[in-house]
Motif scaffolding. Structure first.
Motif, short mmCIF file in Angstrom:
data_model
loop_
_atom_site.label_atom_id
_atom_site.label_comp_id
_atom_site.label_asym_id
_atom_site.label_seq_id
_atom_site.Cartn_x
_atom_site.Cartn_y
_atom_site.Cartn_z
N LEU A 52 0.91 -1.25 -0.10
CA LEU A 52 0.01 0.11 0.00
C LEU A 52 0.92 1.33 0.03
O LEU A 52 0.66 2.38 -0.65
CB LEU A 52 -0.82 -0.30 1.13
CG LEU A 52 -2.11 -0.84 1.23
CD1 LEU A 52 -2.96 -0.84 2.51
CD2 LEU A 52 -3.11 -0.57 0.28
N ARG A 53 1.90 1.13 0.91
CA ARG A 53 2.97 2.26 0.78
C ARG A 53 3.48 2.81 -0.45
O ARG A 53 3.46 3.76 -0.91
CB ARG A 53 3.98 1.91 1.91
CG ARG A 53 4.09 3.19 2.71
CD ARG A 53 5.56 3.05 3.66
NE ARG A 53 5.37 1.90 4.30
CZ ARG A 53 5.04 1.84 5.59
NH1 ARG A 53 4.46 2.91 6.35
NH2 ARG A 53 4.79 0.69 6.27
N ALA A 54 3.78 1.67 -1.03
CA ALA A 54 4.69 1.75 -2.26
C ALA A 54 3.44 2.21 -3.39
O ALA A 54 3.89 3.06 -4.35
CB ALA A 54 4.98 0.24 -2.81
N ALA A 55 2.32 1.91 -3.26
CA ALA A 55 1.26 2.44 -4.24
C ALA A 55 0.91 3.83 -3.74
O ALA A 55 0.01 4.25 -4.44
CB ALA A 55 0.32 1.44 -4.25
N GLY A 56 1.46 4.40 -2.83
CA GLY A 56 1.18 5.58 -2.38
C GLY A 56 -0.22 5.66 -1.52
O GLY A 56 -0.90 6.76 -1.74
N LYS A 57 -0.65 4.59 -1.30
CA LYS A 57 -2.14 4.65 -0.82
C LYS A 57 -2.22 4.71 0.84
O LYS A 57 -0.97 4.44 1.41
CB LYS A 57 -2.87 3.38 -1.15
CG LYS A 57 -3.12 3.28 -2.59
CD LYS A 57 -4.53 2.47 -2.73
CE LYS A 57 -4.71 2.26 -4.05
NZ LYS A 57 -4.41 0.83 -4.72
N GLU A 58 -3.18 4.89 1.65
CA GLU A 58 -3.21 4.85 3.01
C GLU A 58 -2.80 3.41 3.42
O GLU A 58 -3.18 2.59 2.96
CB GLU A 58 -4.51 5.32 3.40
CG GLU A 58 -4.73 6.91 3.35
CD GLU A 58 -6.07 7.05 3.84
OE1 GLU A 58 -7.06 6.69 3.69
OE2 GLU A 58 -6.14 7.85 5.11
N THR A 59 -1.99 3.26 4.43
CA THR A 59 -1.65 2.23 5.08
C THR A 59 -2.64 1.61 6.08
O THR A 59 -2.30 1.04 6.91
CB THR A 59 -0.27 2.02 5.74
OG1 THR A 59 -0.29 2.90 6.52
CG2 THR A 59 0.73 2.55 4.48
N LYS A 60 -3.68 1.69 5.92
CA LYS A 60 -4.89 1.18 6.71
C LYS A 60 -5.04 -0.38 6.60
O LYS A 60 -4.76 -1.06 5.51
CB LYS A 60 -6.12 1.89 6.43
CG LYS A 60 -6.20 3.30 6.81
CD LYS A 60 -7.44 3.90 7.01
CE LYS A 60 -8.19 3.45 6.04
NZ LYS A 60 -9.81 4.41 6.22
N TYR A 61 -5.53 -1.21 7.73
CA TYR A 61 -5.78 -2.51 7.65
C TYR A 61 -7.14 -2.56 6.32
O TYR A 61 -7.79 -1.93 6.44
CB TYR A 61 -6.47 -2.90 8.93
CG TYR A 61 -6.85 -4.35 8.90
CD1 TYR A 61 -5.89 -5.37 8.68
CD2 TYR A 61 -8.13 -4.72 9.04
CE1 TYR A 61 -6.34 -6.80 8.52
CE2 TYR A 61 -8.56 -6.08 8.95
CZ TYR A 61 -7.67 -7.18 8.72
OH TYR A 61 -8.13 -8.36 8.61
N ASP A 62 -6.47 -3.61 5.62
CA ASP A 62 -7.44 -3.72 4.77
C ASP A 62 -8.73 -4.50 4.74
O ASP A 62 -9.54 -4.70 3.88
CB ASP A 62 -6.79 -4.61 3.45
CG ASP A 62 -6.16 -5.81 3.81
OD1 ASP A 62 -6.55 -6.42 4.92
OD2 ASP A 62 -5.10 -6.55 3.23
N GLY A 63 -9.02 -4.87 5.66
CA GLY A 63 -10.31 -5.42 6.10
C GLY A 63 -10.61 -6.96 5.75
O GLY A 63 -11.51 -7.43 5.49
N LYS A 64 -9.54 -7.61 5.47
CA LYS A 64 -9.65 -9.03 5.08
C LYS A 64 -10.32 -10.09 5.75
O LYS A 64 -11.03 -10.72 5.33
CB LYS A 64 -8.18 -9.40 4.98
CG LYS A 64 -7.88 -11.02 4.38
CD LYS A 64 -6.40 -11.22 3.79
CE LYS A 64 -6.25 -12.43 2.71
NZ LYS A 64 -5.97 -13.53 3.38
#
Length: 495
Positions: free
Chosen positions: A122-134
């Motif tokens: 997520l970090r690499a993709a520049g997105k928020e690093t929140k739990y993805d809810g899996k």
RNA sequence: GGCCCCAUCGUCUAGCCUGGUCCAGGACACCAGAUUUUCAAUCUGGCGACACGGGUUCAAAUCCCGUUGGGGCUACCA
């Protein structure tokens, strides 16, 4: 009707007790005492790997040293204990299972490693690093399959989807967060221990804490905690976030800025009164134009007001602490100073374990001479060594300055004779001898005083020469003058 | 990066809420002088700040907006 005032200090025993923690404890203590409330100590030892018994001990030692006695807590008991979180596990499990049955929380089977990998992505993709809810909506069969595999689970809190969480900070005023920023954070770790946010909420509620006074670094945890209170129907305390203690570079005070362990200051001979006074002034001041800054514990309690705490971080100014310590040292009664300094003198080997009365008097006399010069108790041995040692440590500069004049040898020899002839060896008689000799020689008193100081102490600076010589005693003075002459003044050998 | 917090002398701060009395007060440090045999202590004096830009207003350190800067948080740490 106001709720009973109850505050707490909730340190984690994961390192030496920090001065920042000490200040947080102090502000809690002052608030409690000012309002005649209770000061509770609770140990947050839910991190199995980082918690150590030594750290725990350093918390107790530190608080006791500063005189921040707790009304409830380890070693004192109280109605609402136990006060070690590691002893409250059943309580947390109870609240967790309630949240679980109400579906306000759920089991998560992701491992830390998996989580880390996904977070990186997520970090690499520049997105928020929140739990993805899996694991958010795992069906029962999937769950038991994972259990079957022997997967351990943590429990996550199900965040409400939208809205905002706000609270009124007693120091900062209104603070607002968007709930969408928060993710489903873990409340119960897979080792069965609660996380900080969860345990703190449960305990603050169960311990009926009315005001949570903590460092500013806790501010972004507040919305999570608020949501937790709400979801469990627990009463919400008031919050006050203290400005952080900063290092010289204005980043959060840490070891790389120098000493941060409270015990180091104690060991160096900072007085607890000085530390307390100094810490209280970091982020708080009485709101007056021209205010005295030396304040006793009682004065601090009386004047303290959480609303007048500052909002911005405060640099830990060691120089001001030193000045303040010097102030307290100077106003310490001599007898007490002896007690305080003795450990340092013993540790350096200057004074033995057992102390005769006359020895003790000597120590007392010596300390009287240096009292107004010391900033740290640990300065005492180096400043007073020549009073206790046989052989002198000559300061090169002082010596070379002292022997500059060609007739220094004669002057010292003449002085020795005078000193030998003195009926009494007191500072008055010594001064008289020195000054009259200087006059007879037609030189300024300084011309005699400086070489003599170098000869009897080996140093260029120190207490007044005459009182110092009286404490040293005639024999030592004469011996040292002779030794000085033969060591540094060749003309003395023949004479 | 995102979010949150913060912003007066080098440092700790008073003043800011309730604009004018502030060409901004105190303390530590620093510098100078006094005292003194040195150092320290003490006393006296000095240096030294409203981050910037816009508003609002007769008037802004004080109110509003923005910029910049700093910090914190962003974990199955607390």
């Amino acid at each position: 009707m106001d709720r009973e005032i109850r505050v707490r200090m909730a340190p984690s025993p994961t390192g030496p007790f920090h001065v920042g923690s000490a200040r947080t404890a102090l502000f809690n203590y002052l608030f409690a005492r000012h309002h005649a409330g209770a000061f509770v100590l609770r140990i947050e030892d839910t991190d199995l790997v980082r918690s150590t018994p030594e750290s725990l001990q350093s918390i107790y030692d530190g608080l006791r040293w500063l005189g921040l006695g707790w009304d409830e807590g380890p070693g004192r008991g109280g109605e609402l204990g136990p006060y070690l979180q590691s002893e409250r596990l059943p309580l947390y499990r109870e609240f967790v299972s309630k949240l679980l049955t109400e579906e306000k929380a759920y089991h998560c089977y992701c491992t830390s490693e998996e989580l880390e990998v996904r977070r990186e992505a997520l970090r690499a993709a520049g997105k928020e690093t929140k739990y993805d809810g899996k694991c958010k909506d795992l069906a029962e069969p999937e769950r038991s399959a994972l259990e079957q595999q022997g997967r351990k689970s943590a429990v996550r809190f199900r965040m409400p989807s939208g809205g905002q969480t706000r609270f009124t900070d007693m120091i900062r005023g209104e603070v607002t967060f968007d709930n969408s920023l928060l993710d489903d954070f873990v409340i119960l770790k897979s080792d069965g221990f609660p996380t900080y946010n969860f345990a703190a909420v449960v305990d603050d509620a169960m311990m009926r804490i009315s005001h949570v006074i903590r460092g500013e670094d806790g501010i972004s945890n507040t919305p999570r905690q608020l949501l937790l209170y709400e979801s469990m129907g627990l009463p919400i305390p008031q919050f006050a976030h203290l400005p952080l203690l900063l290092g010289k570079d204005r980043s959060k005070l840490s070891k790389r800025h120098g000493s941060t362990a409270l015990s180091e200051f104690r060991d160096n001979g900072i007085l607890p009164e000085a530390m307390l006074n100094f810490l209280a002034l970091l982020g708080w001041s009485r709101g007056e134009q021209d205010a005295e800054e030396i304040l006793s514990r009682e004065e601090l309690i009386e004047r303290f007001d959480i609303a007048s705490v500052n909002k911005s971080g405060a640099v830990f100014d060691l120089e001001k602490l030193e000045w303040m310590n010097g102030h307290y040292l100077r106003s310490t009664p001599l007898e007490k100073l002896v007690e305080l300094a003795l450990p340092y003198l013993r540790q350096s080997g200057l004074v033995g374990k057992v102390l005769s009365d006359s020895h003790r008097r000597h120590v007392r006399n010596v300390l009287a001479l240096v009292q107004e010069r010391i900033r740290y108790l640990s300065d005492v041995p180096s400043m007073t060594a020549y009073f206790f040692c046989e052989s002198l440590d000559y300061d090169e500069k002082a010596v070379s300055k002292a022997v500059k004049d060609s007739d220094v040898g004669q002057r010292l020899e003449a002085l020795s004779t005078r000193l030998e002839g003195l009926r009494e060896f007191t500072k008055e008689s010594i001064e008289q001898a020195v000054r009259s000799l200087a006059e007879e020689l037609g030189i300024s008193a300084g011309k005699l005083i400086h070489p003599t100081r170098a000869a009897v102490t080996g140093q260029g600076v120190g207490p007044g020469l005459f009182e110092l010589m009286e404490v040293l005693g005639r024999e030592k003075c004469l011996y040292r003058i002779a030794a000085f002459r033969s060591k540094f003044l060749s003309d003395a050998v023949s004479g």
